[in-house]
Motif scaffolding. Structure first.
Motif, mmCIF file in Angstrom:
data_model
loop_
_atom_site.group_PDB
_atom_site.id
_atom_site.type_symbol
_atom_site.label_atom_id
_atom_site.label_comp_id
_atom_site.label_asym_id
_atom_site.label_seq_id
_atom_site.Cartn_x
_atom_site.Cartn_y
_atom_site.Cartn_z
ATOM 1 N N ALA A 229 73.077 -41.406 96.478
ATOM 2 C CA ALA A 229 71.926 -41.892 97.256
ATOM 3 C C ALA A 229 71.924 -41.281 98.649
ATOM 4 C CB ALA A 229 71.981 -43.413 97.354
ATOM 5 N N ALA A 230 73.108 -41.211 99.254
ATOM 6 C CA ALA A 230 73.211 -40.638 100.609
ATOM 7 C C ALA A 230 72.776 -39.176 100.600
ATOM 8 C CB ALA A 230 74.639 -40.774 101.112
ATOM 9 N N LYS A 231 73.287 -38.446 99.637
ATOM 10 C CA LYS A 231 72.950 -37.000 99.578
ATOM 11 C C LYS A 231 71.451 -36.803 99.399
ATOM 12 C CE LYS A 231 75.654 -35.571 96.281
ATOM 13 N NZ LYS A 231 76.315 -34.673 95.315
ATOM 14 N N LYS A 232 70.895 -37.608 98.511
ATOM 15 C CA LYS A 232 69.473 -37.443 98.196
ATOM 16 C C LYS A 232 68.605 -37.814 99.393
ATOM 17 C CE LYS A 232 66.507 -38.503 94.280
ATOM 18 N NZ LYS A 232 66.181 -39.549 93.333
ATOM 19 N N ALA A 233 69.077 -38.813 100.126
ATOM 20 C CA ALA A 233 68.250 -39.325 101.218
ATOM 21 C C ALA A 233 68.198 -38.387 102.415
ATOM 22 C CB ALA A 233 68.784 -40.681 101.659
ATOM 23 N N CYS A 234 69.205 -37.547 102.570
ATOM 24 C CA CYS A 234 69.264 -36.722 103.775
ATOM 25 C C CYS A 234 68.299 -35.544 103.707
ATOM 26 C CB CYS A 234 70.675 -36.191 103.995
ATOM 27 S SG CYS A 234 70.784 -35.063 105.412
ATOM 28 N N PRO A 235 67.316 -35.479 104.587
ATOM 29 C CA PRO A 235 66.373 -34.355 104.548
ATOM 30 C C PRO A 235 66.929 -33.086 105.171
ATOM 31 C CG PRO A 235 65.810 -35.825 106.343
ATOM 32 C CD PRO A 235 67.024 -36.403 105.700
ATOM 33 N N TYR A 236 68.098 -33.175 105.807
ATOM 34 C CA TYR A 236 68.684 -31.996 106.463
ATOM 35 C C TYR A 236 69.744 -31.354 105.577
ATOM 36 C CZ TYR A 236 66.641 -34.850 110.164
ATOM 37 O OH TYR A 236 65.794 -35.629 110.896
ATOM 38 N N THR A 237 69.835 -31.799 104.343
ATOM 39 C CA THR A 237 70.856 -31.341 103.371
ATOM 40 C C THR A 237 72.218 -31.194 104.040
ATOM 41 O OG1 THR A 237 70.194 -29.024 103.747
ATOM 42 C CG2 THR A 237 69.232 -30.165 101.857
ATOM 43 N N ALA A 238 72.590 -32.234 104.760
ATOM 44 C CA ALA A 238 73.805 -32.154 105.561
ATOM 45 C C ALA A 238 75.056 -32.602 104.822
ATOM 46 C CB ALA A 238 73.643 -32.995 106.820
ATOM 47 N N ILE A 239 74.889 -33.226 103.665
ATOM 48 C CA ILE A 239 76.038 -33.868 103.019
ATOM 49 C C ILE A 239 76.542 -33.036 101.842
ATOM 50 C CG2 ILE A 239 76.786 -35.950 101.788
ATOM 51 C CD1 ILE A 239 74.780 -37.518 103.436
ATOM 52 N N VAL A 240 77.870 -32.881 101.785
ATOM 53 C CA VAL A 240 78.480 -32.101 100.703
ATOM 54 C C VAL A 240 79.529 -32.928 99.968
ATOM 55 C CG1 VAL A 240 78.111 -29.839 101.784
ATOM 56 C CG2 VAL A 240 80.175 -31.121 102.324
ATOM 57 N N ASP A 241 79.763 -32.529 98.716
ATOM 58 C CA ASP A 241 80.778 -33.209 97.904
ATOM 59 C C ASP A 241 82.133 -32.587 98.142
ATOM 60 O OD1 ASP A 241 78.428 -33.504 95.298
ATOM 61 O OD2 ASP A 241 79.504 -35.177 96.240
ATOM 62 N N GLU A 242 83.165 -33.433 98.171
ATOM 63 C CA GLU A 242 84.528 -32.899 98.208
ATOM 64 C C GLU A 242 85.121 -33.009 96.824
ATOM 65 O OE1 GLU A 242 86.894 -31.384 100.759
ATOM 66 O OE2 GLU A 242 87.279 -30.935 98.655
ATOM 67 N N ALA A 243 85.238 -31.843 96.123
ATOM 68 C CA ALA A 243 85.787 -31.841 94.767
ATOM 69 C C ALA A 243 87.283 -31.568 94.777
ATOM 70 C CB ALA A 243 85.061 -30.799 93.933
ATOM 71 N N GLY A 244 87.835 -31.343 95.939
ATOM 72 C CA GLY A 244 89.277 -31.147 96.032
ATOM 73 C C GLY A 244 89.746 -29.760 95.639
ATOM 74 N N GLY A 245 88.856 -28.764 95.537
ATOM 75 C CA GLY A 245 89.259 -27.426 95.087
ATOM 76 C C GLY A 245 89.824 -26.559 96.199
ATOM 77 N N PHE A 246 90.325 -25.378 95.788
ATOM 78 C CA PHE A 246 90.920 -24.431 96.733
ATOM 79 C C PHE A 246 90.391 -23.031 96.471
ATOM 80 C CE2 PHE A 246 93.901 -27.370 98.438
ATOM 81 C CZ PHE A 246 94.296 -28.187 97.395
ATOM 82 N N TYR A 247 90.273 -22.247 97.530
ATOM 83 C CA TYR A 247 89.851 -20.847 97.387
ATOM 84 C C TYR A 247 90.885 -20.032 96.624
ATOM 85 C CZ TYR A 247 86.090 -21.614 100.722
ATOM 86 O OH TYR A 247 84.962 -22.067 101.353
ATOM 87 N N THR A 248 92.156 -20.352 96.867
ATOM 88 C CA THR A 248 93.200 -19.525 96.253
ATOM 89 C C THR A 248 93.714 -20.106 94.938
ATOM 90 O OG1 THR A 248 94.811 -20.562 97.741
ATOM 91 C CG2 THR A 248 93.904 -18.449 98.407
ATOM 92 N N ALA A 249 92.984 -21.081 94.371
ATOM 93 C CA ALA A 249 93.300 -21.494 93.011
ATOM 94 C C ALA A 249 92.985 -20.301 92.114
ATOM 95 C CB ALA A 249 92.434 -22.685 92.620
ATOM 96 N N ASN A 250 93.654 -20.189 90.966
ATOM 97 C CA ASN A 250 93.417 -19.054 90.049
ATOM 98 C C ASN A 250 93.701 -17.699 90.676
ATOM 99 O OD1 ASN A 250 92.433 -20.882 88.070
ATOM 100 N ND2 ASN A 250 90.473 -20.890 89.160
#
Lengths: 295, 1064
Positions: free
Chosen positions: A161-182
């Motif tokens: 709901a928070a993500k959808k409500a923000c018109p500035y697309t300011a909110i991101v999900d934290e999936a816990g990933g890493f750039y240097t995985a794989n």
């Protein structure tokens, strides 16, 4: 600790942003002493004004940010500075710089619009998320909108709901990933301590499952440092300060008729100076923003 | 409002286990300050968690603070002491505790450097190839074993099929001539041979017992076998460069220490060199001559300017560099102080802020300048007063810091401008001048004066006369004493008037009105206007003359050394030469050798003088006016011209990737007969190092020493210092009994140890003065910087306070003794210099305070001498390919091959490259934060061109050309990589021109699989995206293994190739 319950109460008041308590370290003394110098240049001036604002209690200051889009060169240095500073979720930054090419011939133009969470006084994300869980999102006295991670981790509905409500697309999900995985090695800089809202997040895993957004670099502000996007900006398009300080640089530049805000109904705390076309560098309007954002 | 329960209190305010503590109750004022209590202190805000050093994510070298958390660098920001990142930069005297919470700007590449240092694909041990060159099969090998093999040679590749019996000559057999005296004498006698005062037979007789040390006794000017060990470097800065030169030149005695300049700005530097030649007494040659030209160039002081023309330059995206130059542009424009124009086929981000964007045909930049010069001379809008000054005293009288040779009279021979008219031509006296050497010794010499026309009569003068000023008429075309003469400015006028404005506009494919508008605007601002040029001007076959035309234009308004005009870089001496100490490097090499002989790139040598001179064209071009001719190194070795190479040591470079038509280098590098031994120093397996025999892992810029120097548009005297900020990634080894990481320095120290090279070991610097760890070397350079340039020590910096010393030591607690040992550092720089060394290192170098950069309307750090409009030395030179002369004045040349023939290319589109701020040339592909924002590049194309070709956005195309009809990178034996990229259409591209941004399309650097010790290490496909179309760029039809090049200035041509696009 000495002082007993009384001082503990005082200490708790500070945590809530209330004046009081008594601690004065040598570092704090030095910081006060440093404020007597006369600053030169805009960054130093803003730094000085930040230190002045920190002398007040949190309820007496109101953080605002200013973006002079005419000076933005679309380099994304701010977005990377933010992503590194905050160990943003993989593939994201709290900040986005939109780049537009328009027109042709003599009207050919490229302009750049940086955005992040606007710490709205009437935050749509707060209204939407708190419907599902009270206090999922809260507003501090100094204006910063706080995503309460532990609560949000527990409610997918509140997050969506928070993500959808923000018109500035300011909110991101934290999936816990890493750039240097794989890759051959998971690098330590990705797994380091994260400082947000003065919190003690040991590493990425401890944030996995929540949503995140710009905090106006509160962890830096509390230590007398300007936000990362403000200091890293190489076009010098970024401004920051206390809206209650009418002598401040940000007040001078952005509490003016030329400045505008995006979607005023949300009472955003980020103001802009922009331009409609190359020839009208002194003329400002939000029309250029309407191209992307709509009315 | 936060509801404060005990639980969420701890969650929202705790910090790193710091517990609240309480002192006595303070005053009300101090109570308010309690918001900044220590418990909230962000660890990265503390000075002891910051190390000031210098970025190297591009060559700009912005000052940075590396912020350290638990021994890991987790954030990088701008160093506020450095003028690169903040304006004004903070005072040098400001304490580092006060500076710890202030930071300057830093671009996204600089921010991402963490991912360059902590790259999962970095190598930590020495690699030796297990298969053929370029197969990408490796084994790890013990460091000292590798060094032994390299030094001793032998059948060191007997495990590789086809190389079972190949005997490799190790470095010990190439280290043939070791006697400094014999080498010095031979060098002097080579000059005698070249001046026809000695024959080769006489030389052979004199050095009979040393002939076996020569490459070829019949051609003693090739030099000794030592020259067959050659060095190539990519991105190398000072300090480290001195360390490497010490090894290659001073200790090993090789004359082949060649860098990459011509792939970057080549002709820009060498035009600067030719224009800065002074007519002065030369101590070695014992006469007055043109000398002292320095390899440098000028850029504009944007912050002081009112009108800037950027030509082939985009400071908001590249150049030197966005972090520094952007704010002067954005501030100036929004404040209404500055107007800019951009001449560039592409509508760059810089063009998006411009008053006018003028898309010219690439290769016509010089023509545009000549068009402007035409207009300005016709309308008499030049600074006549400035141009009439013929010498030092005349300039001084006008308070002008510089003067030109515009009014000097040039002799015309056979209708062509030749050398200058001299006093002796008129039978007039020669001056008697006195020269005072640095040791006080005085020498009298004769000076054959130069001539101007004054009041209709010839007048003789001394260019450097400090008292007697000379002014001359500007436009002279006459005969004096039977000799036809013209003034230099007259020659420029004639070049500019050789075509009408319409014709110039037509050559450039621009509107005539734009030439007029720019010329008129350029002359409306006094000295506060400047034409600021870069690679778009220099990287063509006519680069040298394009540059000369633009610098000549700037001379018309005499803006050199002015705020808002052209300025040059200024740096603090690190070698201890100016002050004669504390460590005068020149005097600290016992047994030093002085290499001699023609280099592999035949630079700064006249073909006609040498024993290999036969006829025209030469087999390959000779470069009398340039050096570091990158594109010539490997192809010349491939052609064994002038002689074959036996061993190659390469550093931080990828000629295969970086050069236009760089693929031509692959065949040579992969051939063990052409380059029998190939050692590379790299931080991972790269696009060129993959062809090496051995790769020695190097330490990245966050782990090492270097002295970054400066760039032309920085108006302060500076010396940014790069120092170790994080523990080294490569393993630790022991050399000379000292522990240190595997790196280029330790490789050299180990070879020096095994070969017993002079200048290394316990008495490396002199009796009892060791060079056994590279710290022994670099700390001395820091001490020199801290001491300054005044012999009496009045240029010293302050000593660090006790507090600063403590912070310095605390900040380095995470560094192992192999790289940081305070007692080793202190004894290396001397106890008396230690606290000043700390002061400098605490600030990341030495930076003059902001106010010191300016001197009223001028800058304080001036170029301050003669600027040559007419280049006599160049005019007297001979083209090794045609036997003809060169022009000494700016002129327009078409695009040509090395024989001077115009090219016929069948491609429809002229291909250019450009730089997005997201990537540097090749080393930032590992930075995932950058790849996030621009995962791949594209082929930028004019929208109507695309439509005509039937191409759409995101459509795939292959780039082909006459020299690469298949459109592939032939990475033999590894694979073939087709040059395929996505189309992106835009209104912001000149019709007929297409562009791609550099840095993508990798096939190594972690992008591909590599076999190590029999196991496959999978590559990261994120790094393989995009297109790198250099292999489609034109190959010179005569040379056949090299790109197009400018044989005067040496630049490679990046922008003169024509290609076709094949829809995929």
């Amino acid at each position: 600790m000495s002082g007993g319950n009384k001082s503990r109460r005082e200490f708790m008041k500070i945590a809530a942003g209330v004046a009081g308590a008594v601690v004065l370290t040598s570092a704090a003394k030095k910081l006060i002493a440093a404020t007597v110098e006369k600053p030169s240049g805009e960054v130093e001036r803003m730094h000085q004004e930040l230190l002045n604002a920190l002398k007040k209690s949190p309820s007496q200051r109101k953080w605002i940010m200013g973006v002079d889009a005419r000076k933005c060169i679309g380099c994304d240095s701010c977005s990377v500075a933010c992503a590194v500073e905050n160990v943003a979720p993989v593939g994201t930054s709290y900040r986005t710089v939109y780049k537009v090419e328009s027109g042709e011939g003599k009207d050919l133009n490229r302009f750049f619009m940086p955005t992040n969470c606007q710490q709205c006084d009437d935050a749509p994300c707060m209204k939407a998320a708190n419907k599902f869980v009270p206090d999922a999102i809260t507003k501090r006295e100094d204006g910063i909108v706080v995503l309460n991670y532990e609560i949000l981790k527990g409610s997918k509905e509140a997050r969506e709901a928070a993500k959808k409500a923000c018109p500035y697309t300011a909110i991101v999900d934290e999936a816990g990933g890493f750039y240097t995985a794989n890759t051959p090695k998971l690098e330590q800089y990705e797994n380091r301590e994260i400082f947000e809202y003065g919190g003690e997040y040991k590493n990425k895993a401890s944030l996995k499952g929540t949503i995140r957004k710009c905090t106006f670099c509160l962890h830096r502000l509390n230590s007398g440092m300007l936000p990362a996007c403000v200091t890293s900006c190489i076009g010098r398009a970024m401004y920051f300060g206390d809206a209650n300080d009418s002598s401040s640089l940000i007040y001078e530049k952005f509490k003016t008729k030329a400045a505008y805000i995006l979607r005023p109904e949300n009472k955003p705390q980020v103001a802009y100076l922009g331009y409609k076309s190359k020839e009208e560098l002194s003329k400002v309007s939000s029309e250029s923003c309407i191209v992307c954002h709509g009315q | 409002m936060v509801k404060l329960t005990r639980r969420n209190f701890l969650k929202t305010t705790g910090i790193l286990g710091a517990t609240p503590f309480l002192a006595k109750v303070a005053t009300a004022e101090e109570a308010l300050a309690a918001a900044i209590v220590e418990r909230d202190e962000y660890p990265l805000a503390k000075p002891e968690n910051q190390i000031y050093t210098v970025c190297l994510q591009c060559n700009t070298g912005c000052g940075i603070k590396a912020k350290i958390l638990d021994g890991v660098c987790v954030k990088i920001d701008g160093n506020p002491y450095s003028p690169w990142t903040i304006q004004p930069h903070i005072p040098y005297k400001k304490g580092i505790s006060d500076a710890s919470k202030i930071e300057g700007g830093l671009c996204l590449k600089g921010q991402s450097g963490i991912q360059t240092a902590y790259d999962p694909y970095r190598i930590t041990k020495v690699l030796k190839r297990a298969g053929k060159r370029g197969e990408n099969k490796w084994v790890t090998i013990d460091f000292h074993k590798a060094v032994s093999e390299i030094v001793n040679g032998g059948k060191i590749f007997s495990n590789v099929p086809g190389e079972e019996d190949r005997e490799v000559e190790g470095l010990k057999s190439l280290y043939a001539l070791k006697d400094p005296k014999v080498m010095k004498d031979m060098a002097a006698d080579i000059k005698e041979i070249w001046h026809k005062k000695m024959t080769v037979e006489e030389f052979k007789k004199k050095y009979a017992e040393h002939l076996k040390t020569l490459i070829d006794p019949e051609h003693p000017d090739f030099g000794p076998k030592n020259n067959q060990f050659m060095w190539i470097h990519g991105r190398l800065k000072a300090g480290r460069s001195e360390f490497f030169k010490r090894f290659v030149q001073d200790a090993f005695g090789s004359a082949n220490f060649n860098g990459h300049t011509t792939v970057c700005q080549g002709s820009l530097y060498f035009t600067g060199k030719a224009m800065s030649d002074q007519f002065e007494y030369d101590e070695k040659d014992k006469k007055a001559k043109w000398a002292g030209g320095k390899k440098f160039y000028w850029q504009g002081d944007i912050a002081g300017s009112e009108f800037v023309i950027f030509v082939g330059a985009s400071p908001l995206e590249a150049n030197y560099g966005p972090s520094y130059r952007s704010r002067a542009i954005t501030d100036g424009i929004t404040e209404g102080k500055l107007k800019i124009a951009v001449i560039d086929p592409r509508f760059s981000k810089t063009a998006s802020k411009a008053w006018k964007w003028i898309p010219n045909k690439p290769g016509t930049e010089g023509a545009f300048a000549l068009g402007m010069i035409n207009r300005i001379i016709e309308n008499k809008k030049y600074d006549a007063k400035y141009l009439s000054n013929a010498n030092k005293a005349a300039a001084k009288a006008d308070n002008e810091p510089t003067w030109s040779n515009a009014p000097w009279l040039v002799k015309i021979k056979d209708g062509k401008p030749a050398d200058f008219l001299r006093a002796s031509d008129l039978g007039i006296f020669k001056y008697k001048r006195k020269f005072t050497a640095s040791d006080g010794k005085e020498t009298w010499y004769e000076l054959d004066g130069f001539v101007v026309l004054k009041d209709g009569k010839p007048s003789v003068f001394d260019p450097n006369d400090p008292e007697k000023g000379e002014e001359g008429e500007l436009f002279v075309d006459t005969t004096i004493g039977g000799i036809q003469v013209k003034s230099a400015l007259q020659l420029l006028k004639e070049e500019a008037a050789a075509r009408t404005l319409e014709e110039w506009a037509s050559i450039c494919d621009v509107n005539k009105d734009d030439i007029i508008a720019l010329a008129d605007e350029f002359t409306k601002h006094g000295k506060k206007a400047v034409a600021d040029i870069h690679r778009g001007v220099s990287q063509h076959t006519n680069g040298f003359y394009n540059v000369l035309a633009w610098y000549s234009l700037n001379l018309l308004i005499g803006n050199y050394d002015y705020r808002g005009g052209l300025v040059e870089a200024s740096t603090y001496d690190i070698a201890g030469e100016k002050a004669g100490g504390p460590f005068n490097l020149k005097k600290l090499h016992p047994g030093k050798l002085s290499p001699f002989g023609i280099s592999i790139i035949r630079h700064e040598t006249k073909y006609e003088d040498t024993t290999i001179f036969s006829n025209y064209p030469a087999k390959r071009p000779w470069f009398p006016f340039s050096s570091d001719v990158y594109q010539e190194i490997i192809p010349s070795a491939g052609d064994a011209y002038p002689y074959p190479i036996k061993a190659l040591l390469m550093y931080m470079g990828s000629p295969v990737y970086a050069l236009p038509a760089g693929h031509t280098n692959i065949e040579i590098l992969a051939d063990v007969n052409k380059i029998p031994l190939f050692i590379d120093s790299d931080i991972l397996v790269g696009t060129t190092s993959m062809y090496a025999d051995y790769i020695f892992p190097d330490i990245s810029y966050l782990e090492r020493w270097e002295f970054q120097g400066s760039h032309p548009s920085i108006t302060w005297k500076v010396q940014p210092i790069r120092q170790p900020a994080i523990p080294p990634i490569p393993e630790t080894v022991t050399v000379f009994g000292e522990k240190m990481p595997i790196c280029t320095e330790s490789f050299m120290l180990a070879v020096a140890e095994k070969l017993g090279l002079p200048g290394y070991g316990p008495n490396g610097f002199g009796e009892g003065n060791p060079l056994m760890h590279y710290d022994h070397y670099y700390l001395k350079l820091v001490a020199n910087t801290a001491f300054g340039e005044k012999k009496d020590g009045s240029g010293k910096v302050d000593e660090a306070s006790d507090d600063e010393v403590n912070i310095f030591l605390k900040a380095r607690k995470h560094l192992p003794r192999a790289v940081f040992d305070s007692s080793r550092w202190q004894s290396a720089c001397g106890a008396e210099n230690w606290k000043r060394v700390i002061y400098v290192l605490n600030r990341g170098g030495r930076f003059e305070d902001y106010e010191k950069g300016f001197d009223g309307e001028q800058v304080k750090n001036k170029y301050g001498k003669q600027i040559n409009l007419y280049l006599e030395k160049v005019a007297k030179g001979k083209n090794s390919m045609t036997g003809k002369g060169f022009s000494g004045i700016a002129t327009h040349l078409p695009i040509q091959d090395v024989l001077g023939r115009e090219l016929k290319q069948s491609g429809k589109f002229q291909l250019i490259t450009y730089r997005e701020i997201y990537m540097t040339k090749s080393r930032t592909i590992s930075n995932y934060w950058l790849l996030n924002l621009l995962p791949e590049n594209f082929i930028l194309m004019n929208a109507s061109d695309a439509k005509e070709q039937g191409l759409k956005d995101n459509g795939l195309v292959k780039v082909v050309s006459d020299s690469n009809p298949e459109g592939v990178w032939d990475l033999k034996p590894f694979t073939k990589k087709p040059m395929i990229g996505k189309i992106k259409t835009t209104e912001g591209m000149k019709k007929g021109t297409i562009a791609f941004c550099l840095g993508y399309g990798h096939w190594a650097t972690g992008a591909s699989d590599v076999v190590l010790n029999g196991e496959t290490i999978k590559g990261d496909t994120r790094r393989a995206k995009g297109i790198h179309a250099n292999a489609a760029m034109a190959i010179d039809p005569y040379l056949k293994n090299t790109c197009l090049e400018d044989i005067v200035g040496g630049s490679v041509s990046f922008y003169d190739s024509k290609v076709n696009l094949v829809k995929i």
